[in-house]
Design an enzyme around this catalytic site. Sequence first.
Site, PDB file in Angstrom:
ATOM      1  CB  CYS A 116      -0.951   0.015   1.186  1.00 40.64           C
ATOM      2  SG  CYS A 116      -2.120  -1.346   1.146  1.00 40.64           S
ATOM      3  CG  HIS A 253      -3.222   3.758   1.891  1.00 38.75           C
ATOM      4  ND1 HIS A 253      -3.739   3.274   0.715  1.00 38.75           N
ATOM      5  CD2 HIS A 253      -3.197   2.708   2.771  1.00 38.75           C
ATOM      6  CE1 HIS A 253      -4.008   1.983   0.875  1.00 38.75           C
ATOM      7  NE2 HIS A 253      -3.696   1.622   2.101  1.00 38.75           N
ATOM      8  CG  ASN A 283      -6.505  -0.621   1.344  1.00 43.25           C
ATOM      9  OD1 ASN A 283      -5.814  -0.233   0.400  1.00 43.25           O
ATOM     10  ND2 ASN A 283      -5.989  -1.045   2.473  1.00 43.25           N
TER      11      ASN A 283
END
Length: 326
Positions: A116, A253, A283
């Site tokens: 990520c 994020h 996500n």
Amino acid sequence: MTRTVRSAVTGVGGYLPDNVVTNEDLAKIVDTTDAWIVERTGIRRRHKAGPDQLTSDLAVEAARKALAAAGRTPADVDLIVVATTTPDLTFPATAAIVQRKLGVPVCPAFDVQAVCSGFVYALSVADGFVARGHARCALVIGAEEMTRLLDYTDRGTCVLFGDGAGAVVVEPVEGEGTTADRGLLGFALRCDGGKTDLLYVDGGPASTGHVGHLRMVGNQVFRHAVVNISEAIEAASRAAGVEIKDIDWFIPHQANQRILQGVADRLGIDETKVVSTVADHANTSAASIPLAWAAAVEDGRVKPGDLLVLEAMGGGLTWGACTLRL
Ligand code: COA
């Protein structure tokens, strides 16, 4: 006065596959509810790539939009860095496939794997090329099909992730060497490999020979997130020579609304400055920052001259932040 060459982001683009999966859709296949997912994460829906759609296909769509926004064509590109943890193939790099599909001439093209945090890592790699004069038109892409890694019997993970891609074009610009310059002003990148067991995929070519499924100790990842991310933002802003109170937009994020709100609260960033797409995108790993960024440019919130801070955290554990002026 000495002029300074900086790497600046000159175009941003995002792409989401058409198919939308709501929390109610997931509640039909796993023991969960819309209310639980919304309360604990802020997620309401996510996009899922079609069966024949590859990570490189999403990347190409996002890249085309970023190039158009920068007024560039594939013929101008001389570096491609793709941040992905869900490549089309074990090799070649997804960047090579994107190069072929876009029709970009021979140039360096490779993937960055920092899960990520991959987009922030990839941006710092491109900064190295562009600021040193080794590239003049770099494509930095975060592209993911996280839904391919999910175990749809594990309610603790399968509700959290989605698919998508975001891209930016990075080009050299001259500045005065001050914080008023356009460009990537400061980075902080971190990894603590002692925490691999908290978030990982239980397969790979050298271990099982299979792709595997995403595994996560969610509450422990959560515990590290706010403190680690906040420290990286402070370090990136110090490296840039700016103060957090001067930041116009915080583009985190998009893992969990509680994490991004917790970071904003800890650093005293007003919630009106936080770009959140977690409700609609979930996500999307390395794609989440450029996707949120593209959405905020498209709706007119983020404008040239704004001071931005980007941050991410993911498997590794990796984390990092970047402070930049558009
Ligand atoms: N629906 C309903 N209940 C669920 C559920 C779901 N989708 N997922 C987990 N639960 C249950 C658990 O089984 C557990 O039940 P139990 O008490 O009966 O054992 C309970 O909820 C609490 O589990 P826990 O994992 O402690 O919940 P939490 O409050 O920490 O929330 C996350 C879970 C995953 C939302 C949260 O930990 C989180 O967001 N972590 C960070 C994840 C992340 O962002 N990772 C990516 C970083 S890139």
